[in-house]
Design a protein around this motif. Structure first.
Motif, mmCIF file in Angstrom:
data_model
loop_
_atom_site.group_PDB
_atom_site.id
_atom_site.type_symbol
_atom_site.label_atom_id
_atom_site.label_comp_id
_atom_site.label_asym_id
_atom_site.label_seq_id
_atom_site.Cartn_x
_atom_site.Cartn_y
_atom_site.Cartn_z
ATOM 1 N N GLU A 213 0.898 -0.953 -0.019
ATOM 2 C CA GLU A 213 -0.115 0.042 0.072
ATOM 3 C C GLU A 213 0.747 1.245 0.106
ATOM 4 N N GLY A 214 2.148 1.327 0.100
ATOM 5 C CA GLY A 214 2.945 2.334 0.206
ATOM 6 C C GLY A 214 3.666 2.757 -0.977
ATOM 7 N N PRO A 215 4.295 3.725 -1.301
ATOM 8 C CA PRO A 215 4.884 4.339 -2.436
ATOM 9 C C PRO A 215 6.232 3.494 -2.620
ATOM 10 N N ARG A 216 6.137 2.760 -3.874
ATOM 11 C CA ARG A 216 7.244 1.878 -4.319
ATOM 12 C C ARG A 216 8.723 2.524 -4.109
ATOM 13 N N ASN A 217 8.757 3.831 -4.702
ATOM 14 C CA ASN A 217 9.910 4.592 -4.830
ATOM 15 C C ASN A 217 10.562 4.793 -3.330
ATOM 16 N N GLU A 218 9.724 5.242 -2.436
ATOM 17 C CA GLU A 218 10.071 5.388 -1.087
ATOM 18 C C GLU A 218 10.452 4.184 -0.442
ATOM 19 N N THR A 219 10.164 3.153 -0.736
ATOM 20 C CA THR A 219 10.476 1.882 -0.197
ATOM 21 C C THR A 219 11.718 1.163 -0.779
ATOM 22 N N ILE A 220 11.848 1.388 -2.269
ATOM 23 C CA ILE A 220 13.014 0.967 -2.885
ATOM 24 C C ILE A 220 14.302 1.930 -2.031
ATOM 25 N N LEU A 221 13.897 3.072 -1.918
ATOM 26 C CA LEU A 221 15.217 3.716 -1.179
ATOM 27 C C LEU A 221 15.375 3.437 0.035
ATOM 28 N N ARG A 222 14.363 2.837 0.872
ATOM 29 C CA ARG A 222 14.536 2.603 2.235
ATOM 30 C C ARG A 222 15.248 1.003 2.173
ATOM 31 N N ILE A 223 14.934 0.221 1.306
ATOM 32 C CA ILE A 223 15.643 -1.190 1.003
ATOM 33 C C ILE A 223 17.085 -0.813 0.907
ATOM 34 N N GLY A 224 17.351 0.115 -0.177
ATOM 35 C CA GLY A 224 18.812 0.481 -0.549
ATOM 36 C C GLY A 224 19.448 0.828 0.925
ATOM 37 N N GLU A 225 18.983 1.775 1.915
ATOM 38 C CA GLU A 225 19.521 2.330 3.089
ATOM 39 C C GLU A 225 19.838 1.223 3.822
ATOM 40 N N LEU A 226 18.781 0.270 4.078
ATOM 41 C CA LEU A 226 18.934 -0.614 5.060
ATOM 42 C C LEU A 226 20.044 -1.932 4.682
ATOM 43 N N ASN A 227 20.292 -1.989 3.384
ATOM 44 C CA ASN A 227 21.174 -2.933 3.022
ATOM 45 C C ASN A 227 22.458 -2.293 2.362
ATOM 46 N N ASP A 228 22.694 -1.195 2.397
ATOM 47 C CA ASP A 228 23.975 -0.378 1.851
ATOM 48 C C ASP A 228 24.186 -0.713 0.618
ATOM 49 N N LEU A 229 23.140 -0.686 -0.476
ATOM 50 C CA LEU A 229 23.173 -1.213 -1.739
ATOM 51 C C LEU A 229 23.751 -0.034 -2.328
ATOM 52 N N SER A 230 24.760 -0.149 -3.444
ATOM 53 C CA SER A 230 25.235 0.921 -4.110
ATOM 54 C C SER A 230 24.672 0.909 -5.632
ATOM 55 N N GLY A 231 23.710 0.093 -6.068
ATOM 56 C CA GLY A 231 22.890 0.236 -7.309
ATOM 57 C C GLY A 231 21.815 -0.961 -7.308
ATOM 58 N N PRO A 232 21.110 -1.148 -8.444
ATOM 59 C CA PRO A 232 20.035 -1.920 -8.367
ATOM 60 C C PRO A 232 20.278 -3.296 -8.781
ATOM 61 N N ASP A 233 21.407 -3.665 -8.712
ATOM 62 C CA ASP A 233 21.852 -5.066 -9.147
ATOM 63 C C ASP A 233 21.485 -5.996 -7.909
ATOM 64 N N LEU A 234 20.872 -7.048 -8.107
ATOM 65 C CA LEU A 234 20.878 -7.993 -7.029
ATOM 66 C C LEU A 234 21.201 -9.553 -7.461
ATOM 67 N N GLN A 235 21.568 -10.446 -6.591
ATOM 68 C CA GLN A 235 22.229 -11.544 -6.960
ATOM 69 C C GLN A 235 21.007 -12.602 -6.241
ATOM 70 N N PRO A 236 20.903 -13.668 -6.880
ATOM 71 C CA PRO A 236 19.895 -14.730 -6.517
ATOM 72 C C PRO A 236 20.556 -15.324 -5.399
ATOM 73 N N GLY A 237 19.902 -15.480 -4.176
ATOM 74 C CA GLY A 237 20.443 -15.916 -3.035
ATOM 75 C C GLY A 237 20.834 -14.943 -2.091
ATOM 76 N N GLN A 238 21.078 -13.594 -2.463
ATOM 77 C CA GLN A 238 21.188 -12.607 -1.547
ATOM 78 C C GLN A 238 19.999 -12.221 -0.469
ATOM 79 N N VAL A 239 20.433 -12.011 0.680
ATOM 80 C CA VAL A 239 19.558 -11.588 1.716
ATOM 81 C C VAL A 239 19.497 -10.228 2.090
ATOM 82 N N LEU A 240 18.211 -9.871 1.828
ATOM 83 C CA LEU A 240 18.265 -8.380 2.198
ATOM 84 C C LEU A 240 16.951 -8.096 3.172
ATOM 85 N N PHE A 241 17.049 -7.022 4.010
ATOM 86 C CA PHE A 241 16.262 -6.496 4.975
ATOM 87 C C PHE A 241 15.333 -5.720 4.117
ATOM 88 N N VAL A 242 13.831 -5.738 4.475
ATOM 89 C CA VAL A 242 12.843 -4.933 3.872
ATOM 90 C C VAL A 242 11.912 -4.504 4.902
#
Length: 119
Positions: free
Chosen positions: A86-115
């Protein structure tokens, strides 16, 4: 008449001592430096204690998080939509990036992320 008095160089006498420019600088500058260091240490000490109670406030609870394992084909957009539908996806994507210290949009299968957990 002394040599210093004859050429106009001021010489200060304090309790039988002669203070030249370097002596006066040391006598006056050293206490000023010590007081400045003590004031800075006090500011850091009291500043840290002023911030600490706000961080530990019971009124603010930690945001709910959950971990997600990235599967083949998952993107930040799809993970954000699943995490907070129900939330805005752009803000959620930014929050996921902050939580996991992501430097870009690339994800690897098997990678564990906090959301963020849907609230």
């Amino acid at each position: 008449m002394s040599t210093a008095a004859s050429i106009g160089v001021p010489v200060h006498r304090v309790a039988g001592f002669r203070l030249n420019r370097r002596g006066r600088l040391l006598l006056l500058g050293l206490p000023v430096i010590v007081l400045a260091v003590l004031a800075a240490a006090a500011a850091v000490f009291f500043g840290a204690h002023a911030v600490a109670p706000a961080a530990a406030s019971p009124e603010r609870s930690a945001p709910a998080l959950r971990s997600v394992t990235v599967d083949y084909g998952d993107t930040l957009w799809s993970l954000a939509g699943e995490a907070v539908p129900e939330g805005p996806r752009n803000e959620t994507i930014l929050r996921i990036g902050e939580l996991n210290d992501l430097s870009g949009p690339d994800l690897q299968p098997g990678q564990v992320l906090f959301v963020p957990a849907a609230g």
